[in-house]
Design an enzyme around this catalytic site. Structure first.
Site, PDB file in Angstrom:
ATOM      1  N   PRO A 129       0.615  -1.307  -0.084  1.00  0.00           N
ATOM      2  CA  PRO A 129      -0.021   0.030  -0.078  1.00  0.00           C
ATOM      3  C   PRO A 129       0.801   1.250  -0.118  1.00  0.00           C
ATOM      4  O   PRO A 129       0.620   2.226  -0.570  1.00  0.00           O
ATOM      5  CB  PRO A 129      -0.799   0.093   1.318  1.00  0.00           C
ATOM      6  N   ASN A 130       1.821   1.390   0.787  1.00  0.00           N
ATOM      7  CA  ASN A 130       2.825   2.495   0.847  1.00  0.00           C
ATOM      8  C   ASN A 130       3.980   2.636   0.037  1.00  0.00           C
ATOM      9  O   ASN A 130       3.927   3.733  -1.069  1.00  0.00           O
ATOM     10  CB  ASN A 130       3.506   2.552   2.176  1.00  0.00           C
ATOM     11  N   HIS A 187     -41.400  46.626  -1.807  1.00  0.00           N
ATOM     12  CA  HIS A 187     -41.700  46.907  -0.436  1.00  0.00           C
ATOM     13  C   HIS A 187     -42.805  46.093  -0.038  1.00  0.00           C
ATOM     14  O   HIS A 187     -43.627  46.280   0.986  1.00  0.00           O
ATOM     15  CB  HIS A 187     -41.788  48.527   0.259  1.00  0.00           C
ATOM     16  N   SER A 317     -52.581  19.489   4.006  1.00  0.00           N
ATOM     17  CA  SER A 317     -52.859  19.396   5.121  1.00  0.00           C
ATOM     18  C   SER A 317     -53.523  18.219   5.594  1.00  0.00           C
ATOM     19  O   SER A 317     -54.332  17.538   4.737  1.00  0.00           O
ATOM     20  CB  SER A 317     -53.957  20.603   5.538  1.00  0.00           C
ATOM     21  N   SER A 318     -53.343  17.711   6.833  1.00  0.00           N
ATOM     22  CA  SER A 318     -53.982  16.701   7.540  1.00  0.00           C
ATOM     23  C   SER A 318     -55.188  16.943   8.042  1.00  0.00           C
ATOM     24  O   SER A 318     -56.080  16.176   8.576  1.00  0.00           O
ATOM     25  CB  SER A 318     -52.955  16.036   8.492  1.00  0.00           C
ATOM     26  N   LYS A 323     -56.538  21.708   0.580  1.00  0.00           N
ATOM     27  CA  LYS A 323     -55.646  22.516   0.571  1.00  0.00           C
ATOM     28  C   LYS A 323     -54.151  22.047   0.079  1.00  0.00           C
ATOM     29  O   LYS A 323     -53.830  20.883   0.347  1.00  0.00           O
ATOM     30  CB  LYS A 323     -55.063  23.034   2.244  1.00  0.00           C
ATOM     31  N   ASN A 325     -50.090  23.373  -0.689  1.00  0.00           N
ATOM     32  CA  ASN A 325     -48.950  23.904  -0.111  1.00  0.00           C
ATOM     33  C   ASN A 325     -48.006  23.779  -1.393  1.00  0.00           C
ATOM     34  O   ASN A 325     -47.780  23.024  -1.916  1.00  0.00           O
ATOM     35  CB  ASN A 325     -48.466  23.700   1.071  1.00  0.00           C
ATOM     36  N   GLU A 330     -40.769  24.898  -0.711  1.00  0.00           N
ATOM     37  CA  GLU A 330     -40.180  25.139   0.579  1.00  0.00           C
ATOM     38  C   GLU A 330     -39.100  24.203   0.646  1.00  0.00           C
ATOM     39  O   GLU A 330     -37.948  24.276   1.359  1.00  0.00           O
ATOM     40  CB  GLU A 330     -41.316  24.648   1.433  1.00  0.00           C
TER      41      GLU A 330
END
Length: 474
Positions: A129-130, A187, A317-318, A323, A325, A330
């Site tokens: 390995p080395n 704004h 939504s539960s 609904k 989203n 997000e």
């Protein structure tokens, strides 16, 4: 668990019998049970390419026997292809130079080479390995080289195509929505009208800049520290090794790598990676702004802005039936927040380079690669499951323009600011739309109905882009 005994410079160490790693790796496993997260596989795969290139160059230079080089190359390419991922078990939060990972790679390649040669795992014959796999190298130049390789490939093959596709998707929506007029907002308050296509054209331009920023990041990553060995002097490294090995890496990846102009800078500092992280932070800022705007534009949709309709990807939504989203927005925004945090991690890690070596490279690399992966994944889903399905609610947009007090701004050049202000205040007090109030007072205002309609024409207010045929014009 069945074990075998392997040896390193500290003595004997029991190692799982079937593992391709050896004593050094097993010590690291025992020393660093921190997160349960191994070093990211893109770095391991990049390391496979480095060891492949090193063996080939050392054979060409007459420093490594042909049979040993062939065995190393075969095993190293298996590492690069991800075929041996299960054998890379060292935690991210290990020695800061990445030495444990370099030895993990060296041991796996050496043992796999011995296995290919029909010898016992752990025999170190015919490949050590080395002496053979790590010939002419150090953890201190190979680990940062692997970071550059991994990050560059993930940018090129992962994030860049996503940003290009997102830019195209937004540009297509800009053209599709070009004739849709809506109220502008500054704004968070009503402002003069704009085209929905103008807003989306602005988003597309942000992604166009994002693509440019990825190209800048790739250019920054081009210099590789390979060849500096322990401290940048190149001790035990053939003077032609770096340039030859890097040429092979360039051919293999298709990315234009080159040897570092100064090996002390390349190994002691991680400024290039901080710059890359900075570019990612800017791209994440753009993505956050776009996602946040889109969720606001779709908000309500009956009782808020509701100027666009977002695809319904899942129930929102539960408890509230019907609904939906803006979940894709997000998701992307949370990814961007993580990228901002990762940038702080990269900065702190890079600032902790003392003298000839940075000692926080594994954490730095993991943060940087996570940012790329998350943005690539979330950006792709955002385009496919959100942008692509957005529809304009044209009637809603028209209604909100007519209801807005900001429409009166178009009268400034006809009747002056003070008279226009009186109209706006009365409209706000009585709830009578601006256009209706003005029609009732044409003689008092001193304008004709034709002049009024011209002044209150939303399309005229969208200049200078109003004359554009499509989103790609101008």
């Amino acid at each position: 668990m069945n074990t075998r005994i392997e040896k390193d410079s500290l003595g004997e160490m029991p190692v799982p019998a079937e593992a391709l790693y050896g004593a050094s790796t097993q010590r690291a496993v025992l020393n660093f049970p921190v997160s349960g997260q191994p070093v990211p596989y893109p770095i391991i795969h990049a390391y496979g390419l480095i060891k492949w290139a090193a063996a080939r160059v050392h054979q060409d230079l007459g420093l490594l026997a042909e049979d040993k080089a062939a065995l190393i190359e075969e095993a190293a390419l298996e590492v690069a292809a991800g075929k041996l991922d299960d054998h890379f078990v060292v935690d991210i939060y290990q020695t800061g130079s990445g030495t444990s990972t370099n030895m993990n790679v060296n041991e796996v390649i050496a043992n796999r080479a011995c296995q290919i040669a029909g010898r016992a795992i752990g025999s170190k014959d015919p490949v050590h390995p080395n002496d053979h796999v790590n010939m002419g190298q150090s953890s201190n130049d190979t680990f940062p080289t692997a970071i550059h390789l991994a990050v560059a490939q993930e940018l090129q093959n992962g994030l860049l195509p996503v940003l290009k596709n997102l830019q195209l998707g937004l540009a297509q929506k800009a053209e599709e929505f070009w004739e849709v007029l809506k109220i502008g907002r500054t704004h968070l308050m009503d402002a003069t009208p704009v085209r929905l296509g103008q807003e989306f054209k602005g988003y597309a331009r942000q992604m166009e800049h994002g693509v440019d920023r990825v190209h800048k990041a790739l250019k920054t990553l081009a210099e590789l520290p390979l060849g500096g060995t322990a401290v940048g002097t190149g001790l035990n490294c053939h003077p032609e090794f770096a340039i030859r090995a890097i040429a092979l890496l360039t051919d293999k990846t298709g990315l234009p790598f080159r040897e570092a102009g100064d090996h002390f800078e390349a190994q002691a500092a991680k400024d290039a990676l901080v710059e890359v992280s900075g570019q990612l932070k800017v791209i994440a800022t753009s993505l956050f702004k776009i996602a946040n705007d889109i969720r606001w534009l779709g908000s309500g949709p009956q009782c808020a802005i509701g100027e666009i309709s977002l695809p319904a990807t899942q129930p929102g939504s539960s408890i509230m039936p019907g609904k939906v989203n803006p979940v894709m927005c997000e998701s992307l925004m949370q990814v961007c927040a993580r990228v901002f945090g990762n940038d702080a991690t990269v900065t702190w890690c890079a600032a902790s380079g003392n003298f000839e070596l940075n000692v926080m490279m594994p954490a730095l690399a993991a943060a940087l690669l996570e940012s790329i992966t998350l943005m690539a994944n979330a950006g792709r889903l955002f385009q496919e499951r959100c942008i692509q399905g957005i529809e304009a609610r044209t009637q809603r947009c028209n209604e909100m323009i007519e209801q807005s007090l900001a429409l009166v701004t178009g009268l400034n050049s006809k009747i002056g600011y003070d008279k226009a202000s009186v109209i706006a205040k009365e409209s706000a007090r009585t709830g009578t739309p601006v256009r209706q109030l003005c029609l009732q007072r044409l003689a008092e205002l001193g304008i004709t109905e034709e002049e009024l309609n011209e002044a209150l024409d939303p399309a005229r207010m969208c200049a200078p882009d109003a004359a554009m045929v499509g989103a790609g014009g101008g």
